[in-house]
Design a protein around this motif. Structure first.
Motif, PDB file in Angstrom:
ATOM      1  N   SER A 175      31.634-105.440  74.918  1.00  0.00           N
ATOM      2  CA  SER A 175      30.790-105.911  76.031  1.00  0.00           C
ATOM      3  C   SER A 175      31.474-105.120  77.373  1.00  0.00           C
ATOM      4  CB  SER A 175      31.157-107.412  76.048  1.00  0.00           C
ATOM      5  OG  SER A 175      30.482-107.933  75.152  1.00  0.00           O
TER       6      SER A 175
ATOM      7  N   LEU B 229      24.893-108.011  77.319  1.00  0.00           N
ATOM      8  CA  LEU B 229      24.202-109.339  77.298  1.00  0.00           C
ATOM      9  C   LEU B 229      24.350-109.841  75.810  1.00  0.00           C
ATOM     10  CD1 LEU B 229      21.923-109.739  80.031  1.00  0.00           C
ATOM     11  CD2 LEU B 229      24.055-110.974  79.851  1.00  0.00           C
ATOM     12  N   ARG B 230      23.708-108.938  74.839  1.00  0.00           N
ATOM     13  CA  ARG B 230      23.689-109.027  73.500  1.00  0.00           C
ATOM     14  C   ARG B 230      25.002-109.455  72.761  1.00  0.00           C
ATOM     15  NH1 ARG B 230      20.953-104.780  72.056  1.00  0.00           N
ATOM     16  NH2 ARG B 230      22.810-103.550  70.861  1.00  0.00           N
ATOM     17  N   TYR B 231      26.142-108.587  73.124  1.00  0.00           N
ATOM     18  CA  TYR B 231      27.522-108.710  72.402  1.00  0.00           C
ATOM     19  C   TYR B 231      28.193-109.956  73.108  1.00  0.00           C
ATOM     20  CZ  TYR B 231      27.024-103.947  70.789  1.00  0.00           C
ATOM     21  OH  TYR B 231      26.491-102.999  69.990  1.00  0.00           O
TER      22      TYR B 231
ATOM     23  N   GLU C 111      26.529-112.728  74.067  1.00  0.00           N
ATOM     24  CA  GLU C 111      25.746-113.631  73.419  1.00  0.00           C
ATOM     25  C   GLU C 111      26.462-114.019  72.067  1.00  0.00           C
ATOM     26  OE1 GLU C 111      21.764-112.821  73.532  1.00  0.00           O
ATOM     27  OE2 GLU C 111      21.515-113.382  75.736  1.00  0.00           O
ATOM     28  N   GLU C 112      26.734-113.042  71.393  1.00  0.00           N
ATOM     29  CA  GLU C 112      27.156-113.270  70.217  1.00  0.00           C
ATOM     30  C   GLU C 112      28.779-114.037  70.368  1.00  0.00           C
ATOM     31  OE1 GLU C 112      28.879-111.188  65.909  1.00  0.00           O
ATOM     32  OE2 GLU C 112      27.719-110.129  67.390  1.00  0.00           O
TER      33      GLU C 112
ATOM     34  N   ASP D 260      21.503-104.760  78.875  1.00  0.00           N
ATOM     35  CA  ASP D 260      21.000-105.415  77.831  1.00  0.00           C
ATOM     36  C   ASP D 260      21.838-105.638  76.675  1.00  0.00           C
ATOM     37  OD1 ASP D 260      18.759-105.954  79.373  1.00  0.00           O
ATOM     38  OD2 ASP D 260      17.778-104.368  78.447  1.00  0.00           O
ATOM     39  N   GLU D 261      22.572-104.567  76.380  1.00  0.00           N
ATOM     40  CA  GLU D 261      23.696-104.419  75.302  1.00  0.00           C
ATOM     41  C   GLU D 261      24.716-105.203  75.503  1.00  0.00           C
ATOM     42  OE1 GLU D 261      25.419-100.643  73.059  1.00  0.00           O
ATOM     43  OE2 GLU D 261      24.114-100.032  74.646  1.00  0.00           O
TER      44      GLU D 261
ATOM     45  N   CYS E  23      30.233-101.613  77.455  1.00  0.00           N
ATOM     46  CA  CYS E  23      28.689-101.503  77.970  1.00  0.00           C
ATOM     47  C   CYS E  23      28.748-101.830  79.501  1.00  0.00           C
ATOM     48  CB  CYS E  23      27.944-102.474  77.349  1.00  0.00           C
ATOM     49  SG  CYS E  23      27.967-102.348  75.543  1.00  0.00           S
TER      50      CYS E  23
END
Length: 167
Positions: free
Chosen positions: A133, A146-148, A150-151, A143-144, A136
């Protein structure tokens, strides 16, 4: 002959200089590495990194030692260094690099290696996701990131992993 000389220099520094000058630990590791004693050099580089490591700060000296330790880990047969130690050394090298040199060319590959090493270990996955994160973030890939992130939040919200998260 050159390898043997490096070995003798490493032993001399370790026995005579190091007790009075702890900063000479790098010199010991350097000569152990050039003597071909990679396991001893790994141990010594790791000690040097830990000597200057603080979990709440990053510094170039610790970065250098973790980087040198990880380079040796890469040169040793996989079964020489257990997965936990391999993960810690690489994670600390990556964490220092992300903060001090986020554009370093080796970072993407090392972060991928962190992911492979983390496997199903949730504590290690948290550390990997944090590093991913941040990387990124530094590169503007929102976007990347945020994806990591969120996990990470999903893990943090799970009662199953409460002992791994700050309350």
């Amino acid at each position: 002959a050159r390898h043997a000389l490096h070995g003798r220099i490493a032993r001399f520094i370790e026995e005579v200089v190091l007790p009075n000058s702890p900063d000479a630990i790098y010199d010991v590791a350097h000569h152990q590495e050039h003597a071909g004693d990679l396991v001893a050099a790994l141990n010594t580089y790791e000690r040097a990194a830990e000597q200057s490591f603080h979990p709440n700060f990053v510094d170039r000296q610790s970065q250098l030692y973790y980087d040198l330790a990880y380079r040796i880990v890469e040169r040793l047969p996989a079964d020489t260094v257990d997965a936990g130690r391999r993960f810690v050394i690489l994670h600390r090298a990556v964490s220092h690099d992300i903060n001090l040199n986020p554009t370093r060319a080796v970072l993407p590959d090392r972060i991928e290696t962190l992911e492979r090493l983390a496997g199903d270990n949730t504590a290690w996955r948290i550390q990997y996701l944090t590093a991913r994160s941040l990387h990124c973030f530094y590169h503007g890939r929102k976007d990347e990131m945020l994806r990591y992130s969120e996990e990470l939040f999903r893990i943090g919200d799970s009662p199953e992993y409460a002992e791994l998260t700050l309350q």
